[in-house]
Design an enzyme around this catalytic site. Structure first.
Site, PDB file in Angstrom:
ATOM      1  N   SER A  48      -0.569   7.537  -0.554  1.00  0.00           N
ATOM      2  CA  SER A  48      -1.397   8.012  -1.664  1.00  0.00           C
ATOM      3  C   SER A  48      -2.115   6.770  -2.195  1.00  0.00           C
ATOM      4  CB  SER A  48      -0.510   8.645  -2.748  1.00  0.00           C
ATOM      5  OG  SER A  48      -1.305   9.030  -3.836  1.00  0.00           O
ATOM      6  N   GLU A  95       0.820  -1.217   0.000  1.00  0.00           N
ATOM      7  CA  GLU A  95       0.000   0.000   0.000  1.00  0.00           C
ATOM      8  C   GLU A  95       0.851   1.262   0.000  1.00  0.00           C
ATOM      9  OE1 GLU A  95      -2.922  -0.533   3.140  1.00  0.00           O
ATOM     10  OE2 GLU A  95      -4.006  -1.970   1.871  1.00  0.00           O
ATOM     11  N   ASN A  96       0.167   2.396  -0.143  1.00  0.00           N
ATOM     12  CA  ASN A  96       0.849   3.675  -0.212  1.00  0.00           C
ATOM     13  C   ASN A  96      -0.046   4.729   0.421  1.00  0.00           C
ATOM     14  OD1 ASN A  96       1.693   6.343  -1.648  1.00  0.00           O
ATOM     15  ND2 ASN A  96       3.307   4.885  -2.158  1.00  0.00           N
ATOM     16  N   GLU A 145      -1.421  -9.715  -6.461  1.00  0.00           N
ATOM     17  CA  GLU A 145      -1.302 -10.431  -7.732  1.00  0.00           C
ATOM     18  C   GLU A 145      -0.307  -9.722  -8.656  1.00  0.00           C
ATOM     19  OE1 GLU A 145      -3.985  -9.415  -6.155  1.00  0.00           O
ATOM     20  OE2 GLU A 145      -5.730 -10.674  -6.516  1.00  0.00           O
TER      21      GLU A 145
HETATM   22  N1  THU Z   1      -5.937  -6.102  -2.926  1.00  0.00           N
HETATM   23  C1  THU Z   1      -5.122  -7.040  -3.473  1.00  0.00           C
HETATM   24  O1  THU Z   1      -3.953  -7.191  -3.080  1.00  0.00           O
HETATM   25  N2  THU Z   1      -5.612  -7.804  -4.477  1.00  0.00           N
HETATM   26  C2  THU Z   1      -6.874  -7.695  -4.991  1.00  0.00           C
HETATM   27  O2  THU Z   1      -7.181  -8.342  -5.983  1.00  0.00           O
HETATM   28  C3  THU Z   1      -7.854  -6.829  -4.340  1.00  0.00           C
HETATM   29  C4  THU Z   1      -7.312  -5.873  -3.337  1.00  0.00           C
HETATM   30  C5  THU Z   1      -5.412  -5.249  -1.855  1.00  0.00           C
HETATM   31  C6  THU Z   1      -5.212  -3.827  -2.236  1.00  0.00           C
HETATM   32  C7  THU Z   1      -5.267  -3.136  -0.889  1.00  0.00           C
HETATM   33  O3  THU Z   1      -3.979  -3.177  -0.300  1.00  0.00           O
HETATM   34  C8  THU Z   1      -6.195  -4.002  -0.067  1.00  0.00           C
HETATM   35  O4  THU Z   1      -6.306  -5.234  -0.771  1.00  0.00           O
HETATM   36  C9  THU Z   1      -7.570  -3.414   0.138  1.00  0.00           C
HETATM   37  O5  THU Z   1      -8.125  -3.036  -1.069  1.00  0.00           O
END
Ligand code: THU
Length: 162
Positions: A73, A70-71, A81
């Site tokens: 922003s 995550e970030n 994935e």
């Molecule tokens: N996220 C994933 O890693 N893969 C997905 O296919 C859906 C969402 C993550 C992004 C973010 O860090 C967190 O899940 C919540 O959206």
């Protein structure tokens, strides 16, 4: 489309049926499960606290993990994935037999739209996407079910990368 059936990772019968349907060995299924769950530990998700682990199995037998990053922003966040595919592709891997994703929620989470398109770039439409939930359940769908009528390299005159 109806929600896919949820199977139990504790049921050898279910796992045997899944393996027969998706051309996986029980050992491959077990590794996909163990490694997708383990990959969650590497997630950097201070904002959502939503851990996602992913592992890719290549036809050559390699397992490549990824987790969400995550970030502050928020849109800059990269899903598990796409982290896994970035690692795999830049390490020279090609030809993917299965994609597995693990989260802590039930029913299991499926890859977001952007990640489905990312999978489309490098996998056959028939590739199985195994989704593990947080309570011993799993579902499987093929990419072509998750992303019907998809757009890929061939539409631009480029050969399939799958
Ligand atoms: N996220 C994933 O890693 N893969 C997905 O296919 C859906 C969402 C993550 C992004 C973010 O860090 C967190 O899940 C919540 O959206």
């Amino acid at each position: 489309m109806p929600a896919p059936e949820i199977h139990s990772t504790a049921s050898p019968t279910s796992i045997a049926a899944t393996c027969a349907l998706y051309n996986l060995t029980p050992t491959e299924f077990s590794e996909l499960h163990t490694q997708a769950v383990a990959a969650k530990a590497a997630a950097y998700c201070p904002y959502s606290h939503f851990r996602v682990g992913c592992v890719l199995l290549t036809h050559a037998g390699a397992y490549i993990p990824g987790a969400n990053v995550e970030n502050a922003s928020y849109p800059v966040t990269t899903c598990a994935e796409r982290v896994a595919f970035g690692r795999a592709i830049t390490s020279g891997h090609r030809g993917f037999k299965a994609v597995a994703v693990a989260t802590d929620i039930s029913p299991p989470a499926s890859p977001c739209g952007m990640c489905r398109q990312c999978i489309r770039e490098f996998c056959e439409p028939s590739v199985p996407v195994v989704m593990f939930d947080g309570s011993g359940g799993y579902s499987v769908m093929r990419l072509e079910e998750l992303l019907p009528m998809s757009f890929g390299p061939e539409a631009l005159g480029f050969p399939s990368q799958a």
